[in-house]
Structures are given as structure tokens and as C-alpha cells.
Design an enzyme around this catalytic site. Structure first.
Site, PDB file in Angstrom:
ATOM      1  CE1 TYR A 146      -3.648   2.584   0.712  1.00 13.57           C
ATOM      2  CE2 TYR A 146      -2.389   3.222   2.642  1.00 13.57           C
ATOM      3  CZ  TYR A 146      -3.431   3.451   1.755  1.00 13.57           C
ATOM      4  OH  TYR A 146      -4.240   4.545   1.937  1.00 13.57           O
ATOM      5  CG  ASP A 241       5.680   3.537   0.861  1.00 14.65           C
ATOM      6  OD1 ASP A 241       6.029   4.096   1.931  1.00 14.65           O
ATOM      7  OD2 ASP A 241       4.512   3.504   0.473  1.00 14.65           O
ATOM      8  CE  LYS A 269       2.239   4.271   8.476  1.00 15.59           C
ATOM      9  NZ  LYS A 269       0.837   4.322   8.858  1.00 15.59           N
TER      10      LYS A 269
END
Ligand code: PMP
Length: 429
Positions: A146, A241, A269
């Protein structure tokens, strides 16, 4: 507690009147596991408290950012101080330079970095940059990875086949994903074939080096190495990613653990420490294609927000202290080993893995290598495990496709309490 006493229930009812599904991000709604989401009142250290003032040991940590636990004193102080100086200016600040320098110091593949507000924005911008730099259209992604909800990345492949995928969301016209090639994770032969067939038009290959959006599936060393080689040979860009793995699996992130140097890195994050902050970075030569220097447009009203950068910088400074990752890793290992031991005693299939402060487990007798294998996990059984833990004050991700996170605030006692709770639940599974 009876249903009429549960304060989460009326909040959920109220929320559903005014917010679709009652939540601002789908997985929070407990659709995969059933039941009522816990509405959080406050959090501190390794815990949060819900609307009933019940305490939970938190293994989500806001889905990764809270690597120091909630309300770490140094981070709180930095945020409070920054807030007094104003919330947002829309003009450059010294702290943005400091955060950029800190990220570059910790992430060896990066020479320049651009700050944004979410992982989605960072991933979307990295793809645009890769296409702008190479002048090519095709992007390669892997099933089960994702990269945020930008249109071109909301694609799934068909049954483990190399396909130009179809949209996984309504509202995404097929034309928008027609240049997104979806391949099976860890399938070297398929990646080689894709380059053979489409190599001259591949702008980039994007992957999660440890895929935390299918629980926890490592890119195999062979797969990562081959992806690097094929990108180099074909003048395509390799994008890692590291929104989830960045500064979470080790001080130098997954690329440091694996010894692979991507061309572009996407982060989020942990670099915001719980504030809306994300970034993408690369070599100077690549990053200078971005506006205002180059032709690839990218911008943001709140980008580089002074409170978010204060929070991120304080977080990165804390995790850089000697021994932080050693002790975090030790606690994560204690957790997954403890869970595996409890599962073995109960005669349950259980496979686990972890790196730094990130972990995953499957109710399977082996660790899956790609998404089709991940799907073999018994979702109904996972739901019972989730609720059994929740009833005992342990909060793990309410979906089996999600990694878990341990923070610097979790103690051995928290871990042991968790393992004891799991042992009770496993015995009844
Ligand atoms: N990439 C990865 C690997 C992620 O895990 C996530 C979010 N979980 C994103 C991108 C998107 O980030 P955000 O939710 O901040 O948009």
C-alpha cells in the site's frame, strides 16, 4: 460491562450520523473484526484509555508514528514550545532545515528532501517525480503493498498475474491506472519478464521493503537485489516506500537493514512523531527536478509545519540516542517469541517475524511471501483472537493485514502481560 454501560457504543452511533462509517480512516471502524471501535480519550506511554476509562496496551501507536510511546517528555516540550511561536506561517523556517539535515544524516541514500503532510502525498509526489525525471509512464507496484490512496496507486492485480491492474476503488477510471503494472511481491521471474516486455517505458518500481500492509512480509534479499539491478540496467528509478519502516525497523530504516540503496525514498509516520508530516527524498540530481528548480510541480499550504517539524525532530533525536534500537528490538523480540511460545503450547499454527519496533504474525505454519499466501489466514479465527485480546486490555490492529508496533515506552512487564493474555485467548481458539 453491559452494553448499556458501554460509552463507546453511543459515541459510535453519534459518529455514524455525521462521519461516513463513524471514522476518518476505514480500518478504525472494526469492519474486519466486528464490534464497536474504542473511542480514545487519552494516551500516555504505552497505553491509551477509551470512553469507558478502560486501559489498553497499545500495539498500534497511531499505526506506527508513536515509536517513543505517547507523550514522551522531550517531544511534548518541543511541541508545546513550538505552539507558542505560532501554528503555521507558509514561509520557510530554520527547523525545516534541521529536520531535513537530520533525515539526510540518518538515511544514507538521500541528499535532499521535501516535506509534505501525509504518506499518500509523499508517495504520489514521488511517482510524479519519477515520471518527470525519466519521461516515462509505467509504474510497477506489487500486490499487497500500500502506498497511500492516490488514484494511480489504488490498483490490484488479478490472481497473482502480471497485469495492468484494475482500480480497487470506485471513482478511479481505468484510464488512470492503465500505466500501473501490478506484479506479485517476491516474484523475481515475473519482475524480470516485466522489464523484458515493458522496460523502456518503466519510470519506477515502488515497493515496501518490508510490506507492513500485508501484515509483515519481507522483500527477500534476492528480490530486492534483482529489483535494484533491473532498475539500474533499464534506467528506471527504484522507490522504497519507507512510510512504515522508516526509522522504525532500525536507525537507517529498511534500506540500512537490507543494504540496498533506492533512488527515491518515501517517508512518513515516525518522522512526524504523531503529527501530520511525511517526506520524500533522493539524490540532489533527482530532487532538483522539483519546482521551483525544475518542471515537476509539487506544493503544500501546511508543508513543513513548524509544530509538526518540532515534533518530528524531537522524535528523531530521541531514537538516535545510543542503545534505543537495541532495547526496542529486544522488547519486540520478547513479544513475538512469547506469543509464539504461547501459541505452540496451545497447539496453534503461528508464524512471526519482526525488525526493530515492527512485528507481524500469521495464524499459519509458515511466513507468507506474497499477498495470495497472506490471504490464506483464517480471518474468522483472527477476529476471535483480536476480541479476546481486546477484552483483556490489549489493542492490536483490528485487521490481520496490518503490522504491529512496539514503542520505547513498552516495558517487559507490558510484554509479559500481553503474552499472558494471549495464552488465555489461544487456549480457547
Ligand atoms: N505507504 C505506506 C507503506 C503506508 O503504510 C501508508 C499508511 N499506512 C501510506 C503509504 C500512506 O500514508 P498516509 O496514511 O499518511 O497517507
Amino acid at each position: 460491562m453491559t452494553a448499556s454501560e458501554d460509552r463507546n457504543l453511543p459515541l459510535f452511533e453519534r459518529a455514524r450520523q455525521v462521519i461516513p462509517g463513524g471514522v476518518n480512516s476505514p480500518v478504525r471502524a472494526f469492519r474486519a473484526v466486528g464490534g464497536t471501535p474504542r473511542f480514545v480519550k487519552r494516551a500516555e506511554g504505552a497505553y491509551f484509555w477509551d470512553a469507558n476509562d478502560q486501559r489498553f496496551i497499545d500495539y498500534i501507536g497511531s499505526w506506527g508514528p508513536m515509536i517513543l510511546g505517547h507523550g514522551h517528555p522531550a517531544v511534548l516540550e518541543a511541541v508545546q514550545k513550538a505552539a507558542l511561536d505560532g501554528f503555521s506561517y507558509g514561509a520557510p523556517t530554520e527547523r525545516e532545515i534541521e529536520l531535513a539535515e537530520k533525515i539526510i544524516e540518518m538515511m544514507p541514500s538521500i541528499e535532499m528532501v521535501r516535506l509534505v503532510n501525509s504518506g499518500t502525498e509523499a508517495g504520489m509526489s514521488a511517482i510524479r517525480l519519477a515520471r518527470g525525471v525519466t519521461g516515462r509512464r509505467t509504474i510497477v507496484k506489487f500486490e499487497g503493498c500500500y502506498h497511500g490512496h492516490a488514484d494511480a496507486l489504488l490498483v490490484k492485480g488479478g490472481s497473482g498475474m502480471a497485469t495492468f491492474g484494475h482500480p480497487t476503488s470506485a471513482g478511479v477510471p481505468p484510464e488512470v491506472v492503465q500505466h500501473t503494472l501490478v506484479l506479485e511481491f517476491n516474484n523475481v521471474a515475473q519482475l524480470e519478464e516485466a522489464f523484458e516486455q515493458y522496460g523502456v517505458d518503466i519510470a519506477c518500481v515502488i515497493l515496501e521493503p518490508i510490506a507492513g500492509n500485508m501484515n509483515f512480509v519481507r522483500a527477500s534479499p534476492e528480490f530486492a537485489k534483482r529489483a535494484r539491478e533491473l532498475c539500474t540496467e533499464n534506467a528506471a528509478l527504484l522507490i522504497f516506500d519507507e512510510v512504515m519502516t522508516g526509522f522504525r525497523v532500525g536507525l537507517n530504516s529498511a534500506q540500512g537493514v537490507m543494504g540496498i540503496t533506492p533512488d527515491i525514498t518515501v517517508m512518513g509516520k515516525v518522522i512526524g512523531g504523531g503529527m501530520p508530516l511525511a517526506a520524500f527524498g533522493a539524490s540532489r540530481a533527482i530532487m532538483e527536478h522539483l519546482a521551483p528548480l525544475g518542471p515537476v510541480y509539487q506544493a503544500g499550504t501546511l508543508s513543513g509545519n513548524p509544530i509538526a517539524t518540532a515534533c518530528g525532530l524531537a522524535t528523531l533525536n530521541e531514537i538516535s540516542k545510543p542503545g534505543f534500537f537495541d532495547s526496542l528490538s529486544a522488547r519486540t523480540t520478547r513479544l513475538v517469541d512469547g506469543l509464539a511460545g504461547a501459541a505452540a503450547k496451545a497447539g496453534l499454527d503461528f508464524a512471526k517475524d519482526s525488525q526493530g519496533g515492527m512485528f507481524g504474525f500469521f495464524l499459519l505454519d509458515h511466513l507468507p511471501q506474497h499477498y495470495t499466501q497472506v490471504l490464506k489466514t483464517d480471518t474468522e479465527k483472527f477476529g476471535r483472537l483480536f476480541h479476546g485480546l481486546l477484552d483483556r486490555g490489549v489493542y492490536i490492529a483490528p485487521a490481520l493485514y496490518e503490522a504491529g508496533f512496539v514503542s520505547g515506552a513498552h516495558t517487559d512487564a507490558d510484554i509479559d502481560e500481553t503474552v499472558a493474555a494471549a495464552a488465555e485467548v489461544f487456549a480457547k481458539l
